[in-house]
Design an enzyme around this catalytic site. Structure first.
Site, mmCIF file in Angstrom:
data_model
loop_
_atom_site.group_PDB
_atom_site.id
_atom_site.type_symbol
_atom_site.label_atom_id
_atom_site.label_comp_id
_atom_site.label_asym_id
_atom_site.label_seq_id
_atom_site.Cartn_x
_atom_site.Cartn_y
_atom_site.Cartn_z
ATOM 1 N N GLY A 64 -0.494 4.647 6.017
ATOM 2 C CA GLY A 64 -1.106 5.625 5.123
ATOM 3 C C GLY A 64 -1.547 4.916 3.852
ATOM 4 N N GLY A 113 1.176 4.898 9.706
ATOM 5 C CA GLY A 113 0.174 5.882 10.122
ATOM 6 C C GLY A 113 -0.601 5.469 11.371
ATOM 7 C CD GLU A 136 6.826 3.580 7.702
ATOM 8 O OE1 GLU A 136 7.710 2.962 8.336
ATOM 9 O OE2 GLU A 136 5.824 4.064 8.238
ATOM 10 C CG ASP A 144 5.726 9.125 7.383
ATOM 11 O OD1 ASP A 144 5.483 7.939 7.668
ATOM 12 O OD2 ASP A 144 4.922 9.833 6.737
HETATM 13 C C1 QUE Z 1 5.183 -0.460 4.426
HETATM 14 C C2 QUE Z 1 4.196 0.486 4.567
HETATM 15 C C3 QUE Z 1 2.842 0.152 4.431
HETATM 16 C C4 QUE Z 1 2.545 -1.199 4.173
HETATM 17 C C5 QUE Z 1 3.545 -2.149 4.050
HETATM 18 C C6 QUE Z 1 4.854 -1.761 4.157
HETATM 19 C C7 QUE Z 1 1.777 1.105 4.508
HETATM 20 C C8 QUE Z 1 0.455 0.616 4.301
HETATM 21 C C9 QUE Z 1 0.231 -0.750 4.058
HETATM 22 C C10 QUE Z 1 -1.036 -1.336 3.756
HETATM 23 C C11 QUE Z 1 -1.279 -2.671 4.055
HETATM 24 C C12 QUE Z 1 -2.459 -3.270 3.709
HETATM 25 C C13 QUE Z 1 -3.432 -2.560 3.034
HETATM 26 C C14 QUE Z 1 -3.176 -1.221 2.732
HETATM 27 C C15 QUE Z 1 -2.000 -0.628 3.077
HETATM 28 O O1 QUE Z 1 1.261 -1.609 4.037
HETATM 29 O O2 QUE Z 1 2.001 2.298 4.753
HETATM 30 O O3 QUE Z 1 -4.106 -0.525 2.070
HETATM 31 O O4 QUE Z 1 -4.609 -3.145 2.674
HETATM 32 O O5 QUE Z 1 -0.568 1.492 4.330
HETATM 33 O O6 QUE Z 1 5.854 -2.690 4.032
HETATM 34 O O7 QUE Z 1 4.506 1.796 4.797
#
Ligand code: QUE
Length: 342
Positions: A64, A113, A136, A144
């Site tokens: 997400g 997600g 998470e 989730d």
């Molecule tokens: C735990 C997470 C997420 C995460 C890393 C975690 C997560 C998520 C992202 C993510 C990674 C790269 C991106 C970005 C988001 O990393 O939910 O926009 O460029 O979206 O340890 O829950």
């Protein structure tokens, strides 16, 4: 503008994740666009199946949009944050009971997600580039998107290992754990896609024509080495078991647990234990309540800061502060005034 493309190609409704700068992380607009495309595809007799894929290499969906959630939380806009999760969870329930074959083509990172978008559908085709994780707890959040339904049902207690440590799983391990339903090669994805769209074969037959037959799974032994301690009933006994085991795998798991939010770990273990006997809908409702708590706790903003904003990977967890653990902050002296007295 939404970061998703919606197309009809031959007999397939095709959803293309198209937000490469954020590894296709889902924002509200993307979730809404996907949900309304699923409605349209379901009503359209010319659409026989739905395909979800990334429009870009090396990624399926990273999760997400937790940077955005952090911004909302820091501005006390809890309702707007809750609205995102409520919309996302409604989409997940929709995917679970979708009336046409729902096929995810996973050719890169698939976390949070991304797991929600793919795992509740019938067919999950993973290439050698697919990488699955529920990371998470590292950002002060909880696994989730139906994680409390999926993870405790995985063999070898591997879901407890994945959900608590955020371990990344791929190839035969991901298949043995049921994350993928079929394995293929990146090189075969194009012809698989063409057959799904243009042939008249049943979806499952089309998939099987391009996916490998499994051989001996050497890696399952490594998996057991990672997961055996996660049969333990409490976080303390899990950590104790990992400490005594002293293998590379258990050291990795222990390091991840020590880095994760203590509050997230407790909440996650409780969600997974309760989830094993619950329907997906009940799990999502319980997760939503856990989300309401998580977004109001300072661990989340600190975790997202450390992992996704500043990327220093050294979170200082408020929930690890013994002065705060289990107590209402108001019971404690105001430190600034006691410093003023000194
Ligand atoms: C735990 C997470 C997420 C995460 C890393 C975690 C997560 C998520 C992202 C993510 C990674 C790269 C991106 C970005 C988001 O990393 O939910 O926009 O460029 O979206 O340890 O829950």
């Amino acid at each position: 503008m939404s970061h998703v493309t919606i197309e009809k190609i031959g007999r397939a409704g095709v959803i293309g994740l198209d937000r490469p700068k954020a590894l296709n992380a889902l924002d509200l607009g993307m979730v809404e666009t996907i949900a309304s495309a699923l409605d349209d595809f379901e009503a359209d007799p010319a659409v026989e199946l739905v395909i979800v894929r990334s429009n870009h290499d090396k990624m399926f969906c990273a999760g997400g949009d937790m940077r955005r959630i952090r911004e909302l939380v820091l501005e006390n806009h809890f309702e707007e944050a809750e609205h995102f999760f409520r919309t996302e969870y409604a989409l997940i329930l929709r995917i679970k009971s979708y009336s046409k074959p729902y096929v995810s083509l996973i050719d890169g990172i698939c976390m949070g997600g991304g797991i929600g978008l793919s795992m509740h559908g019938k067919f999950r085709i993973a290439s050698e580039n697919a990488l699955f994780a529920m990371p998470e707890t590292a950002i002060g959040f909880i696994p989730d998107v139906g994680g409390s339904h999926i993870l405790p049902r995985m063999p070898h207690h591997a879901g407890y290992w994945m959900g608590l440590t955020g371990a990344r799983v791929k190839n035969f391990d991901a298949h043995a754990l049921g994350l993928s339903t079929h394995m293929t090669q990146e090189a075969s994805l194009h012809s698989l896609f063409e057959e799904l769209c243009y042939s008249r074969a049943a979806t499952e037959t089309a998939i099987e024509n391009h996916c490998g037959v499994l051989g001996f799974q050497e890696s399952i032994l490594g998996l057991a080495a990672s997961t055996s301690c996660f049969y333990q009933p409490t976080l303390c006994s899990i950590e104790d078991c990992l400490t005594k085991s002293k293998s590379t795998k258990t050291n990795e798991a222990l390091r991840a647990l020590k880095l994760a939010s203590p509050r997230s770990l407790q909440e996650t273990l409780s969600l997974l234990k309760r989830g094993v006997g619950s329907t997906l809908k009940t799990c999502l409702m319980r997760e939503f309540e856990a989300v309401q708590r998580a977004i109001r706790h300072p661990d989340l903003a600190e975790g997202v800061r450390a992992v996704l904003v500043d990327k220093d990977h050294t979170p200082v967890w408020p929930s690890a502060d013994p002065r705060l653990a289990g107590h209402k902050p108001s019971k404690f002296p105001d430190l600034s005034s006691s410093q003023a007295m000194l």
